[in-house]
Design a protein around this motif. Structure first.
Motif, PDB file in Angstrom:
ATOM      1  N   UNK A   1     -15.709  13.838 -15.888  1.00  0.00           N
ATOM      2  CA  UNK A   1     -15.359  15.462 -16.496  1.00  0.00           C
ATOM      3  C   UNK A   1     -16.669  16.077 -17.296  1.00  0.00           C
ATOM      4  N   UNK A   2     -17.767  16.964 -16.671  1.00  0.00           N
ATOM      5  CA  UNK A   2     -18.774  17.036 -18.133  1.00  0.00           C
ATOM      6  C   UNK A   2     -18.701  18.222 -19.034  1.00  0.00           C
ATOM      7  N   UNK A   3     -18.850  18.040 -19.848  1.00  0.00           N
ATOM      8  CA  UNK A   3     -19.850  18.321 -21.470  1.00  0.00           C
ATOM      9  C   UNK A   3     -20.555  20.207 -20.575  1.00  0.00           C
ATOM     10  N   UNK A   4     -20.443  20.840 -21.167  1.00  0.00           N
ATOM     11  CA  UNK A   4     -20.971  22.272 -21.319  1.00  0.00           C
ATOM     12  C   UNK A   4     -21.673  22.341 -22.407  1.00  0.00           C
ATOM     13  N   UNK A   5     -23.213  22.655 -22.107  1.00  0.00           N
ATOM     14  CA  UNK A   5     -24.235  22.979 -23.534  1.00  0.00           C
ATOM     15  C   UNK A   5     -24.905  24.665 -22.835  1.00  0.00           C
ATOM     16  N   UNK A   6     -24.358  25.634 -23.302  1.00  0.00           N
ATOM     17  CA  UNK A   6     -25.362  27.576 -22.996  1.00  0.00           C
ATOM     18  C   UNK A   6     -26.281  27.401 -23.669  1.00  0.00           C
ATOM     19  N   UNK A   7     -27.750  27.298 -23.245  1.00  0.00           N
ATOM     20  CA  UNK A   7     -28.923  27.963 -24.332  1.00  0.00           C
ATOM     21  C   UNK A   7     -29.248  28.748 -24.179  1.00  0.00           C
ATOM     22  N   UNK A  29      -8.653  22.273 -14.463  1.00  0.00           N
ATOM     23  CA  UNK A  29      -9.496  21.457 -16.053  1.00  0.00           C
ATOM     24  C   UNK A  29     -10.051  20.703 -15.198  1.00  0.00           C
ATOM     25  N   UNK A  30      -9.809  19.810 -14.021  1.00  0.00           N
ATOM     26  CA  UNK A  30     -10.188  18.830 -13.721  1.00  0.00           C
ATOM     27  C   UNK A  30     -11.878  18.739 -13.557  1.00  0.00           C
ATOM     28  N   UNK A  31     -13.104  19.656 -13.939  1.00  0.00           N
ATOM     29  CA  UNK A  31     -14.442  19.202 -13.521  1.00  0.00           C
ATOM     30  C   UNK A  31     -14.951  19.805 -15.152  1.00  0.00           C
ATOM     31  N   UNK A  32     -14.282  19.464 -16.136  1.00  0.00           N
ATOM     32  CA  UNK A  32     -14.967  20.462 -17.224  1.00  0.00           C
ATOM     33  C   UNK A  32     -13.806  19.267 -18.301  1.00  0.00           C
ATOM     34  N   UNK A  33     -14.675  19.089 -19.328  1.00  0.00           N
ATOM     35  CA  UNK A  33     -14.403  18.558 -20.581  1.00  0.00           C
ATOM     36  C   UNK A  33     -13.915  18.993 -21.805  1.00  0.00           C
ATOM     37  N   UNK A  34     -12.618  18.277 -22.077  1.00  0.00           N
ATOM     38  CA  UNK A  34     -11.516  19.380 -23.027  1.00  0.00           C
ATOM     39  C   UNK A  34     -12.444  19.536 -24.306  1.00  0.00           C
ATOM     40  N   UNK A  35     -13.197  18.589 -25.059  1.00  0.00           N
ATOM     41  CA  UNK A  35     -14.963  19.461 -26.006  1.00  0.00           C
ATOM     42  C   UNK A  35     -14.711  20.725 -25.585  1.00  0.00           C
ATOM     43  N   UNK A  36     -14.991  21.683 -26.369  1.00  0.00           N
ATOM     44  CA  UNK A  36     -15.601  23.001 -26.475  1.00  0.00           C
ATOM     45  C   UNK A  36     -17.041  23.213 -25.600  1.00  0.00           C
ATOM     46  N   UNK A  37     -16.908  24.483 -25.103  1.00  0.00           N
ATOM     47  CA  UNK A  37     -18.395  24.786 -25.416  1.00  0.00           C
ATOM     48  C   UNK A  37     -19.467  25.330 -26.180  1.00  0.00           C
ATOM     49  N   UNK A  38     -20.611  24.387 -26.052  1.00  0.00           N
ATOM     50  CA  UNK A  38     -21.419  24.375 -27.273  1.00  0.00           C
ATOM     51  C   UNK A  38     -22.752  25.135 -26.758  1.00  0.00           C
ATOM     52  N   UNK A  39     -23.497  25.993 -27.334  1.00  0.00           N
ATOM     53  CA  UNK A  39     -24.350  27.446 -27.835  1.00  0.00           C
ATOM     54  C   UNK A  39     -25.081  27.074 -28.420  1.00  0.00           C
ATOM     55  N   UNK A  40     -25.911  27.576 -28.220  1.00  0.00           N
ATOM     56  CA  UNK A  40     -26.920  27.435 -29.295  1.00  0.00           C
ATOM     57  C   UNK A  40     -28.158  28.636 -28.204  1.00  0.00           C
ATOM     58  N   UNK A  41     -28.341  29.523 -29.192  1.00  0.00           N
ATOM     59  CA  UNK A  41     -29.232  30.699 -29.717  1.00  0.00           C
ATOM     60  C   UNK A  41     -30.525  30.357 -29.986  1.00  0.00           C
ATOM     61  N   UNK A  42     -32.298  30.353 -30.093  1.00  0.00           N
ATOM     62  CA  UNK A  42     -33.590  30.353 -31.205  1.00  0.00           C
ATOM     63  C   UNK A  42     -32.845  31.714 -31.860  1.00  0.00           C
ATOM     64  N   UNK A  43     -32.610  32.607 -31.282  1.00  0.00           N
ATOM     65  CA  UNK A  43     -31.957  33.654 -32.565  1.00  0.00           C
ATOM     66  C   UNK A  43     -30.422  32.763 -33.035  1.00  0.00           C
ATOM     67  N   UNK A  44     -31.303  33.590 -34.955  1.00  0.00           N
ATOM     68  CA  UNK A  44     -30.170  32.922 -35.524  1.00  0.00           C
ATOM     69  C   UNK A  44     -29.314  33.762 -35.776  1.00  0.00           C
ATOM     70  N   UNK A  45     -28.267  33.453 -36.316  1.00  0.00           N
ATOM     71  CA  UNK A  45     -26.771  33.889 -36.203  1.00  0.00           C
ATOM     72  C   UNK A  45     -26.174  34.569 -35.036  1.00  0.00           C
TER      73      UNK A  45
END
Length: 323
Positions: A1-7, A29-45
């Motif tokens: 089950x893959x994790x998710x990162x949103x850039x 839920x069978x398609x996603x890892x239980x780990x929370x979605x990880x998000x990154x944005x070049x704009x701080x905050x």
């Protein structure tokens, strides 16, 4: 089950992808890892509700296993090559990339080289190809019951005075038109550009755009997008030899219903949550459970090249009138 990162946590990543992903994680839920979605944005905050926001791509790579992660690239089109280059260098290989996949043909070549060098698996977001309305229209066209397709007309009207600029779009050709152009190519086949322009150049490049293409099979398509309109509309009209088909796509993230009328027949209204359907298909594909979602990378490359040609024609027209 893959994790998710949103850039990119702006309107596309934070406002559309993340909420849909949260819902899909609850229902599938069978398609996603239980780990929370990880998000990154070049704009701080920039915040990420119900997820883990990090301050660099390196921290994102440390938070999840890159070789078992799907990265949603929702940054502006002009940033695609450097962002994908950095992510590939960190070991990420599976991507959901917002449309258009590249800002111009030169950037497209850069992405194609990255795909070949690193074995990147890139799914480009064209949710209208996963739309229930598009599938029904395609069934009508392919059935042959009403003769050959002769023309497609699309009107996409909505007020986007500040949001398009904030999202980093170069002009209106990047905003709504890529989705519909991909639909037209799917319904009518490959095409060449014939004309293009901006309806109100005095209002700037983000006010609106239009283009026309001639398909190899003989049909022609015209797409018009008005981003200063006081009303919302996503309407597609197809003229076949023996009938006219009119469809209305949902006009916002809060509207999940489409409408269709074939000739003099009754108006059909049905649920059509296309982004959710598209992302669900993408994760099933990445999990090895289904084929890739609709839209080949080569089709998206054609969209990029047609948009580049349309932009050049529109720029020439504006320059000629200014002179």
């Amino acid at each position: 089950m893959p994790h998710t990162v949103v850039v990119g946590l702006g309107r596309s990543g934070g406002g559309l992808h993340a909420p849909v992903l949260r819902r899909l994680r609850d229902t599938h839920p069978e398609l996603f890892a239980a780990h929370p979605i990880v998000g990154f944005d070049p704009r701080s905050g920039t915040a990420l509700r119900d997820g883990l926001a990090v301050d660099s791509l390196e921290r994102a790579a440390a938070a999840v296993p890159p070789d078992d992660t799907v990265v949603h690239v929702c940054t502006p089109p002009g940033t695609r090559v450097p962002v994908l280059t950095r992510l590939a260098g960190l070991g990420f290989r599976r991507f959901v990339v917002e449309k258009p996949v590249a800002a111009d043909p030169a950037a497209l070549i850069g992405i194609e080289r990255l795909r070949a060098a690193h074995g990147l698996d890139i799914v480009v977001v064209t949710q209208w190809l996963a739309s229930a309305l598009t599938r029904r229209i395609d069934d009508v066209v392919r059935s042959g019951r009403f003769g050959p397709l002769r023309s497609i007309m699309v009107r996409q009207d909505k007020p986007r005075f500040g949001r398009s600029r904030g999202a980093g779009h170069a002009d209106a050709f990047d905003v709504e038109i890529p989705h519909t152009l991909a639909v037209a190519l799917t319904l009518a086949g490959p095409a060449r550009l014939t004309t293009a322009g901006r309806p109100e150049p005095d209002l700037g490049p983000l006010a609106g755009a239009w283009l026309s293409v001639r398909h190899d099979g003989g049909a022609h398509t015209t797409i018009r997008s008005d981003l200063t309109s006081p009303v919302r509309r996503r309407e597609i009209t197809l003229r076949l030899r023996d009938t006219t088909v009119v469809g209305h796509y949902p006009v916002s993230a809060d509207d999940h219903h489409a409408q269709l009328r074939v000739g003099d027949g009754p108006r059909e209204v049905f649920e059509d949550e296309s982004l959710g359907a598209f992302l669900l298909a993408a994760y099933r594909y990445f999990a090895g459970m289904a084929p890739a979602p609709p839209g080949e990378f080569t089709d998206h490359a054609r969209v990029v090249r047609l948009l580049a040609g349309a932009r050049a024609l529109a720029d020439q027209d504006v320059t000629a009138h200014a002179g």
